[in-house]
Design an enzyme around this catalytic site. Structure first.
Site, mmCIF file in Angstrom:
data_model
loop_
_atom_site.group_PDB
_atom_site.id
_atom_site.type_symbol
_atom_site.label_atom_id
_atom_site.label_comp_id
_atom_site.label_asym_id
_atom_site.label_seq_id
_atom_site.Cartn_x
_atom_site.Cartn_y
_atom_site.Cartn_z
ATOM 1 N N GLU A 8 -9.609 3.299 24.621
ATOM 2 C CA GLU A 8 -10.575 3.906 25.556
ATOM 3 C C GLU A 8 -10.771 3.012 26.781
ATOM 4 O O GLU A 8 -10.831 3.497 27.917
ATOM 5 C CB GLU A 8 -11.905 4.172 24.841
ATOM 6 N N GLU A 38 -10.004 6.474 14.660
ATOM 7 C CA GLU A 38 -11.420 6.679 14.301
ATOM 8 C C GLU A 38 -11.607 7.683 13.167
ATOM 9 O O GLU A 38 -12.484 7.544 12.319
ATOM 10 C CB GLU A 38 -12.210 7.164 15.522
HETATM 11 C C1 LIG Z 1 -18.292 4.218 20.885
HETATM 12 C C2 LIG Z 1 -16.949 3.575 20.749
HETATM 13 C C3 LIG Z 1 -16.299 3.939 19.482
HETATM 14 C C4 LIG Z 1 -15.159 3.381 19.135
HETATM 15 C C5 LIG Z 1 -14.630 3.692 17.832
HETATM 16 C C6 LIG Z 1 -13.664 2.636 17.339
HETATM 17 O O1 LIG Z 1 -13.036 1.943 18.072
HETATM 18 S S1 LIG Z 1 -13.585 2.524 15.675
HETATM 19 C C7 LIG Z 1 -12.330 1.313 15.407
HETATM 20 C C8 LIG Z 1 -10.996 1.846 15.643
HETATM 21 N N1 LIG Z 1 -10.003 0.884 15.275
HETATM 22 C C9 LIG Z 1 -9.547 0.796 14.043
HETATM 23 O O2 LIG Z 1 -9.893 1.542 13.167
HETATM 24 C C10 LIG Z 1 -8.534 -0.299 13.794
HETATM 25 C C11 LIG Z 1 -8.795 -0.945 12.484
HETATM 26 N N2 LIG Z 1 -7.886 -2.021 12.246
HETATM 27 C C12 LIG Z 1 -6.627 -1.824 11.844
HETATM 28 O O3 LIG Z 1 -6.137 -0.733 11.720
HETATM 29 C C13 LIG Z 1 -5.838 -3.053 11.516
HETATM 30 O O4 LIG Z 1 -6.747 -4.082 11.281
HETATM 31 C C14 LIG Z 1 -4.869 -3.483 12.638
HETATM 32 C C15 LIG Z 1 -5.569 -3.627 13.953
HETATM 33 C C16 LIG Z 1 -3.740 -2.467 12.756
HETATM 34 C C17 LIG Z 1 -4.276 -4.882 12.266
HETATM 35 O O5 LIG Z 1 -3.702 -4.807 10.981
HETATM 36 P P1 LIG Z 1 -3.318 -6.151 10.202
HETATM 37 O O6 LIG Z 1 -2.709 -5.700 8.922
HETATM 38 O O7 LIG Z 1 -2.563 -7.024 11.092
HETATM 39 O O8 LIG Z 1 -4.674 -6.903 9.923
HETATM 40 P P2 LIG Z 1 -5.887 -6.506 8.988
HETATM 41 O O9 LIG Z 1 -6.028 -5.053 8.900
HETATM 42 O O10 LIG Z 1 -5.793 -7.261 7.727
HETATM 43 O O11 LIG Z 1 -7.123 -7.017 9.848
HETATM 44 C C18 LIG Z 1 -7.327 -8.417 10.074
HETATM 45 C C19 LIG Z 1 -8.814 -8.684 9.974
HETATM 46 O O12 LIG Z 1 -9.475 -8.029 11.041
HETATM 47 C C20 LIG Z 1 -10.509 -7.178 10.526
HETATM 48 N N3 LIG Z 1 -10.569 -6.020 11.427
HETATM 49 C C21 LIG Z 1 -9.543 -5.247 11.831
HETATM 50 N N4 LIG Z 1 -9.952 -4.324 12.681
HETATM 51 C C22 LIG Z 1 -11.281 -4.502 12.830
HETATM 52 C C23 LIG Z 1 -12.262 -3.833 13.593
HETATM 53 N N5 LIG Z 1 -11.979 -2.828 14.416
HETATM 54 N N6 LIG Z 1 -13.527 -4.286 13.497
HETATM 55 C C24 LIG Z 1 -13.851 -5.329 12.699
HETATM 56 N N7 LIG Z 1 -12.941 -6.014 11.944
HETATM 57 C C25 LIG Z 1 -11.679 -5.589 12.027
HETATM 58 C C26 LIG Z 1 -10.039 -6.826 9.137
HETATM 59 O O13 LIG Z 1 -11.113 -6.442 8.345
HETATM 60 C C27 LIG Z 1 -9.438 -8.143 8.691
HETATM 61 O O14 LIG Z 1 -10.514 -8.993 8.378
HETATM 62 P P3 LIG Z 1 -10.507 -9.839 7.050
HETATM 63 O O15 LIG Z 1 -11.800 -10.573 7.031
HETATM 64 O O16 LIG Z 1 -9.306 -10.720 7.161
HETATM 65 O O17 LIG Z 1 -10.381 -8.849 5.946
#
Ligand SMILES: CC/C=C/CC(=O)SCCNC(=O)CCNC(=O)[C@H](O)C(C)(C)COP(=O)(O)OP(=O)(O)OC[C@H]1O[C@@H](n2cnc3c(N)ncnc32)[C@H](O)[C@@H]1OP(=O)(O)O
Length: 720
Positions: free
Chosen positions: A102, A122
């Site tokens: 976005e 999302e």
């Molecule tokens: C009003 C505005 C609204 C907006 C809506 C949104 O944006 S909702 C969020 C949309 N994004 C997602 O859903 C992405 C979620 N993340 C992923 O799909 C994956 O993490 C990735 C980015 C593809 C990376 O994958 P990878 O396998 O490399 O890593 P991990 O999945 O293990 O993630 C690493 C750690 O990061 C934490 N994490 C990932 N994304 C988020 C996030 N969006 N917010 C907070 N934390 C996030 C994940 O939990 C891992 O943390 P650990 O503590 O190591 O478990």
């Protein structure tokens, strides 16, 4: 969290919030002040937004949802980006997802590393892209593509995103350098035609047709989920309403989702996915401090349906397998089946013909156990009989090299009782695959009293290598999946005796969101499987089961499933089970009046008066009984945390992800309610001792306020 760096006439806003540059409050603040500063800075003529580390922002910070929101909202930041008088270029790499994409859509230009991916995931969190993603994307891609991207949540690779018009240019070299060069090339160019809020949706006239088609598709594909429907409503708004009104509608639909039980469950599931494979033993050994052995070769003992599917799991990731079956005819059949299954995968484009060939090259069938002396890991997948398994493990112990791990695919038997047959109990564990093993994602790994930490580390690691969601549990009768699911099966059959029909129970549980009701599941695997296990157990205990048997060891027993077996109604494979099928192996289940007669005559012969069983009772008796058992599993330490149980149910037993799992569902119902209903059913059914309320449940329910799920074990288990 956002570094402001000026290089000549270009301001670079570099987002630095590892690991995924989530758009947390400090990032939003940093972006907003950065845009304002760059616009006030006379020397700056263009602005580049880029992510430090491995990625452009991968979305909003999911941990902030459900907490009091903090300003500035992402929309306000985005509107400042779009309103900038100086061109803003988002330079994408890694995964530009959700709020990250976005930010890019508020920018005037988007360039991206050619290996990057974009998307709006999302919907998988029960949300919609709530910072104008649903009304900006259609302006670039058209309605059909926007609907597909947003309702699927799938990632799109950069070349595809370029094709759809989401990106303006792909970069193969240094992204930052290229972004600065690009920024210089657009200085002074008009910006209004680059502001998506000023551009119309080009195929707006066709919106109703696209909406109807996409709605029918999401209702079929994502049955019961509200987020995909809200996504579509918002995209429709983008075509039908002036921009500002469409944005207002999007915000309202987003708020509705954000406060929904489904989104809470899906956000919980996102973190549970990541937490469940992180194992820890009571001794303190854990994934953090224990190294796995590297498995280079595997033997699978037993080439039945299960063994063959397990072999596929290994060979398709390049791990050689010796498949052992004592009978050559059965072995040849199994090898043929494996070839056919892999051929099916080629047809479905899951693997290439070459990958199939390579997989089959590393599969060898044998009829003698002696051949497995050199493998690193043995997975035994023979018939569920303790004596047989003990004999095989004793032989394996003698044949296999001392470092080899000996694992059983048992779905119920105590690993300790299998390990005693060997002189290497530290290297014995359970690897419980779920049928069909080459498709189902779950691997329930089981440790026994003597299983060593390095064995645990190795089976958890190999599970990940073969693409499974691996969850570690301690040995007990049925482990977590079958131990809890037994209550669903029992209560479902008891309700047939009391007044329900198979289709009533299945419909209620399927409407709840379960992939299949318990009777359809039994028809899939075959009622002969359960019958054999019941007979085996009765024989061990010296009990004779008859149609009149109503209690076994004081516990309520129903002989209805035995009647089904005696009638040759084994399920889909015989074309008749709890349902009727067109022919053997057909998939569509039809309610069968013959079954109604069987049930009615069974009740008459036992003098049971049938009654109407309301849907709520069906839910409570099946799920609350399982949940109560889940609390016992937690209090005994069989599962370390509720997330482990929920992930097992999601990936192994078809529990709807949008309800989180039985334990998360319990947290939403409220533990006081669950406890009271469990007590009620224990009073009503004293001969089903599994209704005896768990101590952990009772203690948690006694707190004056609900104890959050992440504190269930820490708060009470240690005091039990
Ligand atoms: C009003 C505005 C609204 C907006 C809506 C949104 O944006 S909702 C969020 C949309 N994004 C997602 O859903 C992405 C979620 N993340 C992923 O799909 C994956 O993490 C990735 C980015 C593809 C990376 O994958 P990878 O396998 O490399 O890593 P991990 O999945 O293990 O993630 C690493 C750690 O990061 C934490 N994490 C990932 N994304 C988020 C996030 N969006 N917010 C907070 N934390 C996030 C994940 O939990 C891992 O943390 P650990 O503590 O190591 O478990």
């Amino acid at each position: 969290m956002v570094d402001y760096i000026v290089d000549g006439n270009i301001a670079v806003l570099e987002i630095n919030n590892p690991p995924v540059n989530a758009l947390s409050i400090h990032v939003r603040e940093g972006l907003l002040t950065g845009i304002q500063k760059a616009n006030q800075d006379g020397s700056v003529q263009a602005i580049v937004i880029i992510g430090k580390g491995s990625t452009f922002p991968s979305g909003a910070d999911i941990r902030e949802f459900g907490k009091p929101p903090k300003e500035p909202w992402l929309t306000a930041v985005g509107e400042a980006i779009e309103a900038s008088e100086k061109p803003v270029i988002s330079a994408l790499h890694g995964t530009a997802l959700g709020g990250g994409l976005e930010v890019a859509l508020f920018s005037h230009y988007r360039i991206a590393d050619e290996r990057s991916r974009v998307g709006f995931p999302e919907v998988k969190l029960g949300l919609l892209p709530g910072a104008q993603g649903t009304i900006r994307l259609p302006r670039l891609t058209g309605l059909a593509v926007a609907m597909r991207i947003i309702t699927s949540g799938d990632h799109i690779n950069a070349p595809e995103a370029l094709k759809y018009g989401i990106l303006d240019k792909l970069i193969s070299g240094n992204l930052l350098q290229e972004a600065k060069t690009f920024a210089k090339s657009v200085i002074g160019k008009p910006l209004d035609n680059r502001r998506l809020s000023k551009i119309a949706v080009r195929d707006a006239a066709t919106v109703d047709k696209h909406f109807d088609e996409a709605l029918a598709e999401v209702k079929r594909k994502y049955k019961g989920m509200i987020a995909p429907v809200n996504c579509l409503k918002s995209i429709r708004g983008s075509a039908k309403l002036p921009f500002v009104e469409a944005a207002r509608l999007e915000a309202a639909l987003f708020r509705e989702l954000l406060t929904s039980a489904q989104s809470a469950a899906l956000r919980y599931s996102f973190f549970a996915d990541r937490s469940a494979p992180r194992w820890k033993l009571p001794s303190g050994a854990s994934i953090e401090n224990t190294k796995p052995d590297i498995i280079k070769s595997v033997a699978v003992i037993g080439a039945g349906t299960m063994g063959s599917a397990i072999a596929i799991c290994f060979i398709r990731v390049g791990i050689p397998v010796l498949l052992v079956e004592q009978n050559d005819k059965l072995l040849q059949n199994a090898l043929k089946n494996i070839g056919q299954i892999l051929q099916g995968s080629v047809k479905l484009n899951r693997i290439t013909a070459d990958q199939r060939k390579q997989s089959l090259q590393i599969l060898r069938g044998e009829t003698s156990l002696d051949i497995v002396s050199d493998v690193d890991l043995v997975v035994e997948a023979v018939f569920e009989n303790l004596k047989l398994k003990q004999e095989i493990f004793a032989r394996l112990d003698k044949i296999c090299k001392p470092s080899a791990l000996l694992c059983s695919n048992t779905s119920t038997l105590d690993i300790d009782k299998i390990a005693v047959a060997t002189n290497r109990p530290g290297k014995v564990a359970g690897m419980h695959f779920f049928a069909p093993a080459h498709i189902m994602k779950l691997l329930e790994n089981v440790y026994g009293t003597h299983t060593s930490p390095s064995t645990v580390a190795t089976i958890m690691d190999i599970g990940k290598r073969i693409g499974k969601v691996s969850v570690l549990v301690r040995t007990c009768d049925g482990f977590v999946a079958n131990r809890m699911n037994r209550m669903v099966g029992n209560e479902a059959v008891f309700m047939l005796e009391e007044g329900a029909l198979p289709q009533d129970v299945d419909r209620v549980l399927e409407d709840f969101g379960m992939a299949m009701g318990p009777f359809r599941v039994t028809d899939l695997s075959g009622s002969d499987v359960g019958w054999r296990i019941r007979q085996e157990r009765a024989k061990e205990q010296g009990i004779q089961l008859t149609y009149e048997t109503r209690f076994v060891n004081g516990e309520r027993y129903s002989s209805l499933p035995d009647r089904l077996y005696e009638l040759g109604r084994y399920g889909q494979k015989t074309g008749k089970g709890w349902y009727r099928y067109e022919k053997p192996f057909a998939r569509t289940a039809y309610p069968d009046p013959e079954i109604t007669d069987v049930i009615n005559s069974h009740c008459r012969s036992l003098g049971i008066e049938r009654r109407v069983i309301p849907p709520q009772e069906i839910i409570e008796r099946c799920l609350f009984a399982a949940i109560n058992e889940g609390f016992k599993v937690l209090e005994e330490g069989v599962a370390e945390k509720p997330e482990n149980i929920d992930i097992i149910w999601q990936y192994g037993l078809g529990f709807p992800r949008y309800r989180g799992g039985p334990m998360f569902y319990a947290s939403q119902v409220g533990l006081k309610t669950i406890y009271e209903r469990v007590c009620y059913y224990y009073d009503a059914f004293p001969h089903s001792s599994y209704w005896a309320p768990s101590d952990l449940l009772r203690k948690l329910a006694s707190h004056s306020t609900e104890v959050p799920i992440d504190q269930w074990t820490s708060k009470e288990r240690s005091r039990l």
